[in-house]
Design a protein around this motif. Sequence first.
Motif, PDB file in Angstrom:
ATOM      1  N   UNK A 176      19.431 -32.112 -54.476  1.00  0.00           N
ATOM      2  CA  UNK A 176      19.725 -30.893 -53.705  1.00  0.00           C
ATOM      3  C   UNK A 176      21.179 -30.447 -53.852  1.00  0.00           C
ATOM      4  N   UNK A 177      22.080 -31.432 -54.014  1.00  0.00           N
ATOM      5  CA  UNK A 177      23.493 -31.112 -54.198  1.00  0.00           C
ATOM      6  C   UNK A 177      23.799 -31.002 -55.689  1.00  0.00           C
ATOM      7  N   UNK A 178      24.721 -30.140 -56.057  1.00  0.00           N
ATOM      8  CA  UNK A 178      25.168 -30.004 -57.444  1.00  0.00           C
ATOM      9  C   UNK A 178      25.755 -31.334 -57.901  1.00  0.00           C
ATOM     10  N   UNK A 179      26.600 -31.895 -57.062  1.00  0.00           N
ATOM     11  CA  UNK A 179      27.132 -33.247 -57.286  1.00  0.00           C
ATOM     12  C   UNK A 179      27.482 -33.785 -55.905  1.00  0.00           C
ATOM     13  N   UNK A 180      27.573 -35.089 -55.813  1.00  0.00           N
ATOM     14  CA  UNK A 180      27.888 -35.660 -54.507  1.00  0.00           C
ATOM     15  C   UNK A 180      29.365 -35.437 -54.205  1.00  0.00           C
ATOM     16  N   UNK A 181      29.711 -34.798 -53.062  1.00  0.00           N
ATOM     17  CA  UNK A 181      31.114 -34.526 -52.784  1.00  0.00           C
ATOM     18  C   UNK A 181      31.881 -35.786 -52.389  1.00  0.00           C
ATOM     19  N   UNK A 182      33.188 -35.705 -52.522  1.00  0.00           N
ATOM     20  CA  UNK A 182      34.068 -36.789 -52.110  1.00  0.00           C
ATOM     21  C   UNK A 182      33.803 -37.105 -50.640  1.00  0.00           C
ATOM     22  N   UNK A 183      33.877 -38.332 -50.248  1.00  0.00           N
ATOM     23  CA  UNK A 183      33.662 -38.818 -48.875  1.00  0.00           C
ATOM     24  C   UNK A 183      32.188 -38.863 -48.452  1.00  0.00           C
ATOM     25  N   UNK A 184      31.290 -38.272 -49.248  1.00  0.00           N
ATOM     26  CA  UNK A 184      29.891 -38.185 -48.796  1.00  0.00           C
ATOM     27  C   UNK A 184      29.286 -39.575 -48.590  1.00  0.00           C
ATOM     28  N   UNK A 185      29.541 -40.486 -49.535  1.00  0.00           N
ATOM     29  CA  UNK A 185      28.907 -41.806 -49.438  1.00  0.00           C
ATOM     30  C   UNK A 185      29.271 -42.538 -48.159  1.00  0.00           C
ATOM     31  N   UNK A 186      30.566 -42.577 -47.855  1.00  0.00           N
ATOM     32  CA  UNK A 186      30.988 -43.333 -46.678  1.00  0.00           C
ATOM     33  C   UNK A 186      30.506 -42.650 -45.392  1.00  0.00           C
ATOM     34  N   UNK A 187      30.471 -41.317 -45.390  1.00  0.00           N
ATOM     35  CA  UNK A 187      29.983 -40.594 -44.205  1.00  0.00           C
ATOM     36  C   UNK A 187      28.485 -40.830 -44.012  1.00  0.00           C
ATOM     37  N   UNK A 188      27.731 -40.792 -45.116  1.00  0.00           N
ATOM     38  CA  UNK A 188      26.292 -41.015 -45.014  1.00  0.00           C
ATOM     39  C   UNK A 188      25.998 -42.457 -44.602  1.00  0.00           C
ATOM     40  N   UNK A 189      26.746 -43.395 -45.189  1.00  0.00           N
ATOM     41  CA  UNK A 189      26.508 -44.805 -44.853  1.00  0.00           C
ATOM     42  C   UNK A 189      26.834 -45.097 -43.389  1.00  0.00           C
ATOM     43  N   UNK A 190      27.816 -44.383 -42.843  1.00  0.00           N
ATOM     44  CA  UNK A 190      28.228 -44.649 -41.463  1.00  0.00           C
ATOM     45  C   UNK A 190      27.372 -43.885 -40.438  1.00  0.00           C
ATOM     46  N   UNK A 202      31.083 -28.629 -33.713  1.00  0.00           N
ATOM     47  CA  UNK A 202      31.268 -29.989 -33.189  1.00  0.00           C
ATOM     48  C   UNK A 202      29.973 -30.548 -32.604  1.00  0.00           C
ATOM     49  N   UNK A 203      29.825 -31.862 -32.673  1.00  0.00           N
ATOM     50  CA  UNK A 203      28.634 -32.505 -32.124  1.00  0.00           C
ATOM     51  C   UNK A 203      28.962 -33.938 -31.746  1.00  0.00           C
ATOM     52  N   UNK A 204      27.934 -34.781 -31.696  1.00  0.00           N
ATOM     53  CA  UNK A 204      28.107 -36.147 -31.214  1.00  0.00           C
ATOM     54  C   UNK A 204      28.919 -37.009 -32.178  1.00  0.00           C
ATOM     55  N   UNK A 205      28.914 -36.665 -33.464  1.00  0.00           N
ATOM     56  CA  UNK A 205      29.832 -37.328 -34.394  1.00  0.00           C
ATOM     57  C   UNK A 205      31.131 -36.523 -34.338  1.00  0.00           C
ATOM     58  N   UNK A 206      32.149 -37.097 -33.708  1.00  0.00           N
ATOM     59  CA  UNK A 206      33.329 -36.313 -33.346  1.00  0.00           C
ATOM     60  C   UNK A 206      34.380 -36.270 -34.455  1.00  0.00           C
ATOM     61  N   UNK A 207      35.318 -35.357 -34.291  1.00  0.00           N
ATOM     62  CA  UNK A 207      36.453 -35.251 -35.209  1.00  0.00           C
ATOM     63  C   UNK A 207      37.183 -36.596 -35.312  1.00  0.00           C
ATOM     64  N   UNK A 208      37.325 -37.255 -34.158  1.00  0.00           N
ATOM     65  CA  UNK A 208      38.030 -38.534 -34.122  1.00  0.00           C
ATOM     66  C   UNK A 208      37.279 -39.584 -34.951  1.00  0.00           C
ATOM     67  N   UNK A 209      35.957 -39.610 -34.830  1.00  0.00           N
ATOM     68  CA  UNK A 209      35.150 -40.584 -35.572  1.00  0.00           C
ATOM     69  C   UNK A 209      35.220 -40.320 -37.079  1.00  0.00           C
ATOM     70  N   UNK A 210      35.157 -39.049 -37.454  1.00  0.00           N
ATOM     71  CA  UNK A 210      35.206 -38.692 -38.882  1.00  0.00           C
ATOM     72  C   UNK A 210      36.610 -38.962 -39.426  1.00  0.00           C
ATOM     73  N   UNK A 211      37.615 -38.568 -38.644  1.00  0.00           N
ATOM     74  CA  UNK A 211      39.006 -38.752 -39.053  1.00  0.00           C
ATOM     75  C   UNK A 211      39.343 -40.219 -39.291  1.00  0.00           C
ATOM     76  N   UNK A 212      38.814 -41.093 -38.446  1.00  0.00           N
ATOM     77  CA  UNK A 212      39.086 -42.523 -38.575  1.00  0.00           C
ATOM     78  C   UNK A 212      38.555 -43.053 -39.910  1.00  0.00           C
ATOM     79  N   UNK A 213      37.571 -42.372 -40.446  1.00  0.00           N
ATOM     80  CA  UNK A 213      36.916 -42.836 -41.670  1.00  0.00           C
ATOM     81  C   UNK A 213      37.517 -42.229 -42.932  1.00  0.00           C
ATOM     82  N   UNK A 214      37.788 -40.916 -42.897  1.00  0.00           N
ATOM     83  CA  UNK A 214      38.207 -40.240 -44.140  1.00  0.00           C
ATOM     84  C   UNK A 214      39.609 -39.640 -44.056  1.00  0.00           C
ATOM     85  N   UNK A 215      40.282 -39.829 -42.923  1.00  0.00           N
ATOM     86  CA  UNK A 215      41.620 -39.251 -42.793  1.00  0.00           C
ATOM     87  C   UNK A 215      41.542 -37.836 -42.256  1.00  0.00           C
TER      88      UNK A 215
END
Length: 347
Positions: free
Chosen positions: A77-91, A195-208
């Motif tokens: 479905x995606x043209x290519x997997x974007x940067x950070x996608x793997x770690x976000x999907x895994x988490x 914004x939703x239940x996965x917060x900016x803080x949670x995402x930021x902690x993972x990918x900066x």
Amino acid sequence: MKTEVIHTKIHVEAGTKRGAEIIKKGGLVAFPTETVYGLGANGLNGWAVAEIFAAKGRPADNPLILHVSRKSDVKPLWLRKPRHADILMDTFWPGPLTLIAPCSDLVPDEVTAGLDTVAIRMPADKTARLLIQKSGVPIAAPSANLSGRPSPTRAQDVLADLDGKIPLILDGGPCRYGVESTVLSLAGAPTILRPGAVTREMIGALIGEVRVSDSILAPLQEDVPAASPGMKYKHYAPDAQVICVRGAPRAAAKKINELYRNAERERIACKIFATEQTKMFYNGKKYVILGDRNHSETLCANLFSALRDSDVQADLILAEGIETGDYGLAYMNRLLRAAGFQVIDVT
Ligand code: TXA
Ligand code: MG
């Protein structure tokens, strides 16, 4: 058309089997997710997806989310997997996080509304996942409400908006989160569009560094293009007028009581959205407790159902605002939109 309701807490196999038959034939099925109820169609079939827009009265330029049941299903479905996608999907997958990236030719224009990106998420809800699995295709699904109305968090809300317009509702009980998924664009610098239940803080902690779209807590400017087309439209609005009062609990309650008394004098039916911390200020008035002010999860889980229920009883809803850190951002994003950005600040 008669709308059938199947309870998937009891009949999950039979319900999702029936749902998948309808999806495969190009029809629409409303189904529970952990966020809100979705209105699903075969996400690879443009004709079927067009039916979603017709049933909801949704503007054609507002793109849809594709729902998958396995992480590996994003690949075509995606043209290519974007940067950070793997770690976000895994988490965060399965769960309430939608990721946007450039799309492949497989995705119909009806899903993307002609954009060159597509939004994808893997829901955690069992009924949702079985329905997608049995359908054998990604399911395109917006929230299962009439366009502009509060999103449905219970099967009865879907029925109230779409009875007679769709063949099947899978009833899995009330949704856990009650607000829609976090929408994160990975098409450029990572940016939260909703914004939703996965917060900016949670995402930021993972990918900066992660940006937050300007339109989350403010109305979109007329001459600025929308990063997320959905931000343009009137949203989550009951028929009743909603006013948000922001400030310290005691001061906010004082202002709400004043507005309530004025409304009463003019014979306007009024309802207060209170919190555990402020309920004692509203003795003798009509109020509903959404939860603890410091526990946005509960406030979020109750907001849309309270908007729908109170709409029947009141013409004016007076709601307390909360802090916008963490999960509070999702609450205030929905409340401010329901209020058409009518806010009184008492700080
Ligand atoms: O929790 C949820 O996300 C629910 C459940 C059913 O999964 N779905 C949902 O869908 O809320 P909907 O259509 O009501 O909201 C999708 C949002 C809209 O604001 C839309 O504009 C945005 O995502 N969106 C979808 N595709 C996009 C894209 N390619 N670029 C930017 N925004 C996009
Ligand atoms: Mg929606």
